[in-house]
Design a protein around this motif. Structure first.
Motif, PDB file in Angstrom:
ATOM      1  N   SER A 102      -1.321 -15.020  -9.468  1.00 17.97           N
ATOM      2  CA  SER A 102      -2.757 -14.201  -9.696  1.00 17.97           C
ATOM      3  C   SER A 102      -2.731 -13.987 -11.239  1.00 17.97           C
ATOM      4  CB  SER A 102      -2.265 -12.883  -9.032  1.00 17.97           C
ATOM      5  OG  SER A 102      -1.214 -12.114  -9.838  1.00 17.97           O
ATOM      6  N   GLU A 104      -3.035 -11.182 -12.586  1.00 23.33           N
ATOM      7  CA  GLU A 104      -2.452  -9.813 -13.164  1.00 23.33           C
ATOM      8  C   GLU A 104      -1.002 -10.521 -13.804  1.00 23.33           C
ATOM      9  OE1 GLU A 104      -5.394  -9.364 -10.582  1.00 23.33           O
ATOM     10  OE2 GLU A 104      -3.401  -9.421  -9.608  1.00 23.33           O
ATOM     11  N   GLU A 105      -0.410 -11.293 -12.736  1.00 27.79           N
ATOM     12  CA  GLU A 105       0.867 -12.187 -13.190  1.00 27.79           C
ATOM     13  C   GLU A 105       0.875 -12.787 -14.570  1.00 27.79           C
ATOM     14  OE1 GLU A 105       3.337 -13.383  -9.357  1.00 27.79           O
ATOM     15  OE2 GLU A 105       1.193 -13.571  -9.084  1.00 27.79           O
ATOM     16  N   PRO A 121      -0.842  -6.208 -16.290  1.00 31.55           N
ATOM     17  CA  PRO A 121      -0.548  -4.783 -15.673  1.00 31.55           C
ATOM     18  C   PRO A 121      -0.131  -3.715 -16.882  1.00 31.55           C
ATOM     19  CG  PRO A 121       1.050  -6.605 -15.054  1.00 31.55           C
ATOM     20  CD  PRO A 121      -0.026  -7.222 -16.072  1.00 31.55           C
ATOM     21  N   THR A 122       0.176  -4.051 -17.834  1.00 29.09           N
ATOM     22  CA  THR A 122       0.512  -2.627 -19.071  1.00 29.09           C
ATOM     23  C   THR A 122      -0.861  -2.265 -19.337  1.00 29.09           C
ATOM     24  OG1 THR A 122       2.645  -3.817 -19.531  1.00 29.09           O
ATOM     25  CG2 THR A 122       1.668  -2.236 -21.142  1.00 29.09           C
ATOM     26  N   LEU A 124      -3.289  -2.085 -17.443  1.00 29.27           N
ATOM     27  CA  LEU A 124      -4.011  -1.467 -16.459  1.00 29.27           C
ATOM     28  C   LEU A 124      -3.079  -0.101 -16.491  1.00 29.27           C
ATOM     29  CD1 LEU A 124      -5.826  -1.238 -13.958  1.00 29.27           C
ATOM     30  CD2 LEU A 124      -4.279  -2.290 -12.634  1.00 29.27           C
ATOM     31  N   GLY A 125      -1.799  -0.019 -16.479  1.00 31.45           N
ATOM     32  CA  GLY A 125      -0.974   0.967 -16.358  1.00 31.45           C
ATOM     33  C   GLY A 125      -1.322   2.137 -17.684  1.00 31.45           C
ATOM     34  N   THR A 165      -8.639  -5.300  -8.836  1.00 31.37           N
ATOM     35  CA  THR A 165      -7.800  -4.922 -10.142  1.00 31.37           C
ATOM     36  C   THR A 165      -8.636  -5.120 -11.192  1.00 31.37           C
ATOM     37  OG1 THR A 165      -6.032  -5.893  -8.987  1.00 31.37           O
ATOM     38  CG2 THR A 165      -5.637  -5.242 -11.073  1.00 31.37           C
TER      39      THR A 165
END
Lengths: 277, 277
Positions: A102, A104-105, A121-122, A124-125, A165
């Motif tokens: 993906s 994101e990965e 992901p970082t 987004l977090g 996402t």
């Protein structure tokens, strides 16, 4: 009903970016966006060319890195290499990706400070936690247009249709950070029209032409159409039926000419911001 | 009205954790949770002791690391040291923290694989992106209780009151991942009672005793009360008025004895999961 002019917004952002890029060059920094293209997909190639053109106009250097039939590790390896390269300030990775991985990965391998499309992901977090970071450019474009229209977000009822996402979730989180009451709807939502019809601000990102009609729109609502669906004759249509929007909305973003141009301009703004360090 | 028994749920999880911990020990691994305590706050000390007791019961080793009047770098340095220590499998950091730093910033220094309370931005982003990760234990406890009650989440209307990074936002994202239509309300929401009264599932995490009453509850709704507000006589009360919940809800979690014990049990479950690698 007011048509929200994304091209005018983009032009404003582009002149701001041009000025910032010129300043950076004068100080010896060549603001550079690396675009990783792990596919031969024609729609992707078209989009990449449009970013290259906009970058050239703004005085941002774009560096396209093609990978022919890569494995996941070819992509992540290149992203790590570009992350370590001090001459690169922004990095984006196009899709489609090799089977089984993906975005994101893969994007987890982009240094967060260079993740100008907020894909990892970082990023987004950090966005969810309200920490400084680059939001996905499309989600940022939604907020940029709302800000320019001086829409009052605090306490407003916002409905986001779509929970991807890259758009739906980050747009919802950005709206929440600005104190809107936010509902996220999606394919499993049972009474979609009723939910949407309560929205002061309706953001639609589902990828289905004309999916949202008059019955989904509260009279006077601000409607932001993130959809970009190709038509048979080579054009683009949004997720919102234009006639429906015209009959009910207070203001809405057309497709083309709404969110799209602002997205590209923000990608470049993020790149010069990253280059400033 | 059904009272949802968090202590019974916690007991089930604890026996599962005990079995897993025993297996790990038999294989030569001593599952270990490090608890960083950067404060002399008495409420924090009380909570840390309750985790230590639960860990001892489950056969998980707890290692409390006190820091007296630390600066931000003392805390982040210790978190990095513990992240690099192969004998430590889970790491949590207590609050309050030194002035001027947030838990999210500090927790960015916890290795994501050891971030058993999902406190760091990467954990939150992975959760938002639907990637495998540890969710904050309190948010995970909300979902655990809903699952145990066999509440149908897909298509349900869930309202989360509170948008903190440790509970409200991750609970909303978890509900969204399970296909609920999710609304996040907060202090700036204009018509809170009306919003809440449409919820099939109402999750409350605001930290105000009795803030939610009968008028906020749809008849038959499932109400999850995350509030843990200390009373003058040394007890705890939730954010939901118990009489209001009793008169309207279909099921609800009492305070104490609802979400709290499940949270601690899940922290330990996450630790043995991390120890399994």
């Amino acid at each position: 009903m007011k048509l929200i002019d994304g091209r005018a917004a983009a032009a404003d952002i582009m002149s701001e970016v041009s000025a910032a890029a010129a300043e950076l060059r004068a100080a010896g920094t060549d603001p550079t966006l690396a675009i990783v293209v792990p596919t031969r997909d024609e729609a992707t190639a078209w989009y990449v060319r449009s970013i290259e053109r906009a970058a050239a106009k703004a005085g941002v250097t774009s560096r396209v890195e093609h990978l022919a039939d890569p494995g996941a590790e070819d992509v992540t390896g290149l992203l790590r290499k570009l992350s370590a390269d001090p001459s690169v300030h922004g990095i984006i990775c196009q899709t489609p990706l090799p089977d089984g991985v993906s975005l994101e990965e893969v994007a987890a391998h982009i240094d967060t400070r260079k993740d100008v499309d907020g894909a990892g992901p970082t990023s987004l977090g950090r966005l969810a936690a309200g920490l400084p970071t680059f939001a996905p450019a499309t989600a940022a474009a939604v907020l940029e247009l709302l800000h320019r229209e001086q829409v009052e977000l605090a306490g407003a009822r916002a409905v986001v249709v779509g929970r991807s996402t890259v758009v739906g979730k980050p747009a919802a989180l950005l709206l929440l950070n600005e104190h809107a009451t936010v509902t996220v709807c999606h394919s499993r939502t049972s009474e979609l029209a009723e939910e949407c019809a309560e929205a002061d601000i309706l953001v639609v990102a589902v990828g289905r032409p004309g999916f949202i009609g008059a019955e989904h729109i509260k009279p006077g609502a601000i409607v932001i159409d993130v959809g970009t669906n190709p038509t048979d004759d080579g054009g683009l249509v949004g997720d919102v039926d234009p006639a429906g929007a015209r009959s009910r909305a207070g203001a809405y973003t057309p497709v083309p000419g709404g969110v799209g141009p602002v997205t590209t301009a923000l990608l470049l703004r993020h790149t010069v911001t990253a280059a400033r360090g």
